[in-house]
Enzyme design. Structure first.
Site, PDB file in Angstrom:
ATOM      1  N   VAL A 102     -72.245 -13.959  15.879  1.00 50.19           N
ATOM      2  CA  VAL A 102     -72.746 -12.934  14.957  1.00 50.19           C
ATOM      3  C   VAL A 102     -74.176 -13.217  14.496  1.00 50.19           C
ATOM      4  CG1 VAL A 102     -70.452 -12.236  14.123  1.00 50.19           C
ATOM      5  CG2 VAL A 102     -71.736 -14.014  12.891  1.00 50.19           C
ATOM      6  N   ASN A 157     -65.784 -11.295   8.732  1.00 53.24           N
ATOM      7  CA  ASN A 157     -65.042 -12.487   8.309  1.00 53.24           C
ATOM      8  C   ASN A 157     -65.673 -13.779   8.816  1.00 53.24           C
ATOM      9  OD1 ASN A 157     -62.469 -14.146   7.681  1.00 53.24           O
ATOM     10  ND2 ASN A 157     -62.763 -14.385   9.892  1.00 53.24           N
ATOM     11  N   SER A 212     -66.111 -15.213  -1.083  1.00 56.01           N
ATOM     12  CA  SER A 212     -65.496 -16.474  -1.529  1.00 56.01           C
ATOM     13  C   SER A 212     -65.610 -16.562  -3.042  1.00 56.01           C
ATOM     14  CB  SER A 212     -66.253 -17.651  -0.902  1.00 56.01           C
ATOM     15  OG  SER A 212     -65.868 -18.868  -1.503  1.00 56.01           O
ATOM     16  N   TYR A 222     -73.970 -22.655   0.874  1.00 58.01           N
ATOM     17  CA  TYR A 222     -72.791 -21.795   1.054  1.00 58.01           C
ATOM     18  C   TYR A 222     -72.660 -20.832  -0.127  1.00 58.01           C
ATOM     19  CZ  TYR A 222     -67.869 -20.605   2.073  1.00 58.01           C
ATOM     20  OH  TYR A 222     -66.691 -19.948   2.353  1.00 58.01           O
ATOM     21  N   LYS A 274     -72.995 -16.652   0.102  1.00 57.32           N
ATOM     22  CA  LYS A 274     -71.840 -15.829  -0.283  1.00 57.32           C
ATOM     23  C   LYS A 274     -72.212 -14.889  -1.432  1.00 57.32           C
ATOM     24  CE  LYS A 274     -68.616 -17.035   2.631  1.00 57.32           C
ATOM     25  NZ  LYS A 274     -68.057 -16.071   3.597  1.00 57.32           N
TER      26      LYS A 274
HETATM   27  P1  NAP Z   1     -62.181 -21.149  10.124  1.00 54.92           P
HETATM   28  O1  NAP Z   1     -60.735 -21.443  10.110  1.00 54.92           O
HETATM   29  O2  NAP Z   1     -63.157 -22.265  10.279  1.00 54.92           O
HETATM   30  O3  NAP Z   1     -62.460 -20.042  11.265  1.00 54.92           O
HETATM   31  C1  NAP Z   1     -63.766 -19.585  11.462  1.00 54.92           C
HETATM   32  C2  NAP Z   1     -63.752 -18.424  12.426  1.00 54.92           C
HETATM   33  O4  NAP Z   1     -65.092 -17.899  12.524  1.00 54.92           O
HETATM   34  C3  NAP Z   1     -63.340 -18.821  13.836  1.00 54.92           C
HETATM   35  O5  NAP Z   1     -62.634 -17.741  14.404  1.00 54.92           O
HETATM   36  C4  NAP Z   1     -64.689 -19.029  14.522  1.00 54.92           C
HETATM   37  O6  NAP Z   1     -64.639 -18.841  15.939  1.00 54.92           O
HETATM   38  C5  NAP Z   1     -65.508 -17.938  13.872  1.00 54.92           C
HETATM   39  N1  NAP Z   1     -66.961 -18.162  13.924  1.00 54.92           N
HETATM   40  C6  NAP Z   1     -67.653 -19.226  13.460  1.00 54.92           C
HETATM   41  N2  NAP Z   1     -68.978 -19.056  13.688  1.00 54.92           N
HETATM   42  C7  NAP Z   1     -69.104 -17.855  14.298  1.00 54.92           C
HETATM   43  C8  NAP Z   1     -70.204 -17.127  14.805  1.00 54.92           C
HETATM   44  N3  NAP Z   1     -71.450 -17.610  14.704  1.00 54.92           N
HETATM   45  N4  NAP Z   1     -69.973 -15.926  15.389  1.00 54.92           N
HETATM   46  C9  NAP Z   1     -68.710 -15.444  15.502  1.00 54.92           C
HETATM   47  N5  NAP Z   1     -67.630 -16.083  15.042  1.00 54.92           N
HETATM   48  C10 NAP Z   1     -67.828 -17.279  14.448  1.00 54.92           C
HETATM   49  O7  NAP Z   1     -62.634 -20.408   8.789  1.00 54.92           O
HETATM   50  P2  NAP Z   1     -61.758 -19.603   7.698  1.00 54.92           P
HETATM   51  O8  NAP Z   1     -61.343 -20.564   6.662  1.00 54.92           O
HETATM   52  O9  NAP Z   1     -60.766 -18.757   8.349  1.00 54.92           O
HETATM   53  O10 NAP Z   1     -62.910 -18.705   7.043  1.00 54.92           O
HETATM   54  C11 NAP Z   1     -63.102 -17.356   7.405  1.00 54.92           C
HETATM   55  C12 NAP Z   1     -64.025 -16.723   6.371  1.00 54.92           C
HETATM   56  O11 NAP Z   1     -63.429 -16.815   5.085  1.00 54.92           O
HETATM   57  C13 NAP Z   1     -65.396 -17.380   6.265  1.00 54.92           C
HETATM   58  O12 NAP Z   1     -66.379 -16.390   6.034  1.00 54.92           O
HETATM   59  C14 NAP Z   1     -65.247 -18.266   5.043  1.00 54.92           C
HETATM   60  O13 NAP Z   1     -66.481 -18.521   4.420  1.00 54.92           O
HETATM   61  C15 NAP Z   1     -64.334 -17.427   4.189  1.00 54.92           C
HETATM   62  N6  NAP Z   1     -63.578 -18.152   3.177  1.00 54.92           N
HETATM   63  C16 NAP Z   1     -62.712 -19.153   3.500  1.00 54.92           C
HETATM   64  C17 NAP Z   1     -61.991 -19.799   2.493  1.00 54.92           C
HETATM   65  C18 NAP Z   1     -60.994 -20.889   2.762  1.00 54.92           C
HETATM   66  O14 NAP Z   1     -60.519 -21.509   1.800  1.00 54.92           O
HETATM   67  N7  NAP Z   1     -60.630 -21.157   4.000  1.00 54.92           N
HETATM   68  C19 NAP Z   1     -62.196 -19.437   1.163  1.00 54.92           C
HETATM   69  C20 NAP Z   1     -63.094 -18.427   0.872  1.00 54.92           C
HETATM   70  C21 NAP Z   1     -63.775 -17.777   1.870  1.00 54.92           C
HETATM   71  P3  NAP Z   1     -64.244 -20.050  16.973  1.00 54.92           P
HETATM   72  O15 NAP Z   1     -62.750 -20.210  16.865  1.00 54.92           O
HETATM   73  O16 NAP Z   1     -64.689 -19.545  18.292  1.00 54.92           O
HETATM   74  O17 NAP Z   1     -64.984 -21.256  16.506  1.00 54.92           O
END
Ligand code: NAP
Length: 260
Positions: free
Chosen positions: A62, A88, A148, A161, A165
């Protein structure tokens, strides 16, 4: 509900996968975007099909302009339209560095993936939504941004970060205002601490903060699950909030409450 189509960035794993699976329960056809993990994306596709949806996997970074163009073009080529874009995909800093030592490389990486990417992808998706006629239910398109609790919670060891956000939260308001006249609503979903690979590295810390401390950081004393976010996104695709735009949904176990 007529069959809807969605482009969910970063849906190979974590919250994106949980979102894709919940959307699939409503029969949605989904472009499952990923950056590099094709195997995980294929697993998501299998889960989507098992849940009653369908779709295809779609590699693309992205942060890269040509990839964003391709994501939209391929989704439209397959489905004919994009009813929902879920911004996302996102990354955390590779190293948690104190604010006074935080480097430019991490700042640029987070800015590119977590804010620049969603902004320009939303532009492209919005223009596609404007080109497409409303479907049989009068539905033209929706955009959801996954932000977030870091939008308003200062963490001085990952300031980059928090800042991007916060920018994504403002981006939601901007697109909501601009697109309302065209029948496209835009929403922010603000997750709390969700069990994914991203939080895997700090699992013990959050186990203590959520499950052991009295009181814990969340009134609802459990980790959030990707499906918690997915259910909120599904409600948006099902158009349960037609008179709301720019709205923020706190899906965080009550973390945002000020307690005494
Ligand atoms: P995650 O488990 O690390 O998964 C990240 C996902 O994003 C994977 O599918 C990854 O693809 C993809 N990705 C990473 N860089 C990318 C890029 N440059 N282009 C396209 N896709 C990309 O993360 P998550 O915890 O699910 O987080 C998802 C979102 O929720 C993020 O925006 C994060 O900031 C937000 N969030 C997470 C939490 C939490 O507690 N986990 C809390 C608040 C907000 P690959 O599998 O190919 O690497």
């Amino acid at each position: 509900m007529a069959t809807k189509t969605a482009l969910v960035t970063g849906s190979s794993r974590g919250i994106g996968r949980g979102t894709a699976v919940e959307l699939a329960r409503a029969g949605t056809r989904i472009a499952i975007n990923y950056a590099g993990n094709a195997e995980a994306a294929n697993e998501t596709l299998a889960l989507v099909r098992a849940a009653g949806g369908d779709g295809f996997t779609l590699q693309g970074d992205v942060a890269v302009a040509a990839d964003r163009e391709r994501l939209v073009a391929e989704t439209v080529a397959r489905f004919g339209r994009i009813d929902l874009l879920v911004n996302n995909a996102g990354v955390a800093p590779k190293v948690r560095a104190d604010l006074l030592d935080a480097g430019e490389e991490s700042f640029d990486r987070l800015f590119a993936i977590n804010l620049k990417g969603p902004f320009f992808l939303s532009q492209l998706a919005a223009k596609q939504m404007l080109r497409q006629e409303p479907d049989a239910e009068g539905f033209r398109g929706r955009i959801v941004n996954i932000t977030s609790i870091s939008v308003y919670t200062a963490s001085v060891n990952r300031g980059d970060y928090c800042m991007v956000k916060a920018g994504l939260a403002m981006m939601t308001k901007l697109f909501a205002d601009r697109l309302a006249r065209d029948g496209i609503n835009v929403y922010e979903i603000r997750p709390g601490v969700i069990a994914t690979d991203m939080t895997g590295a700090v699992k013990e810390k959050y186990d203590k903060l959520i499950l052991q401390d009295q009181p814990g950081i969340t009134p609802i004393r459990r980790w959030g699950q990707p499906s918690d976010i997915g259910r909120a996104v599904r409600a948006i695709l099902e158009d349960r909030f037609p008179f709301s735009t720019g709205a923020v949904f706190d899906v965080d176990g009550g973390f945002h409450l000020h307690r005494l």
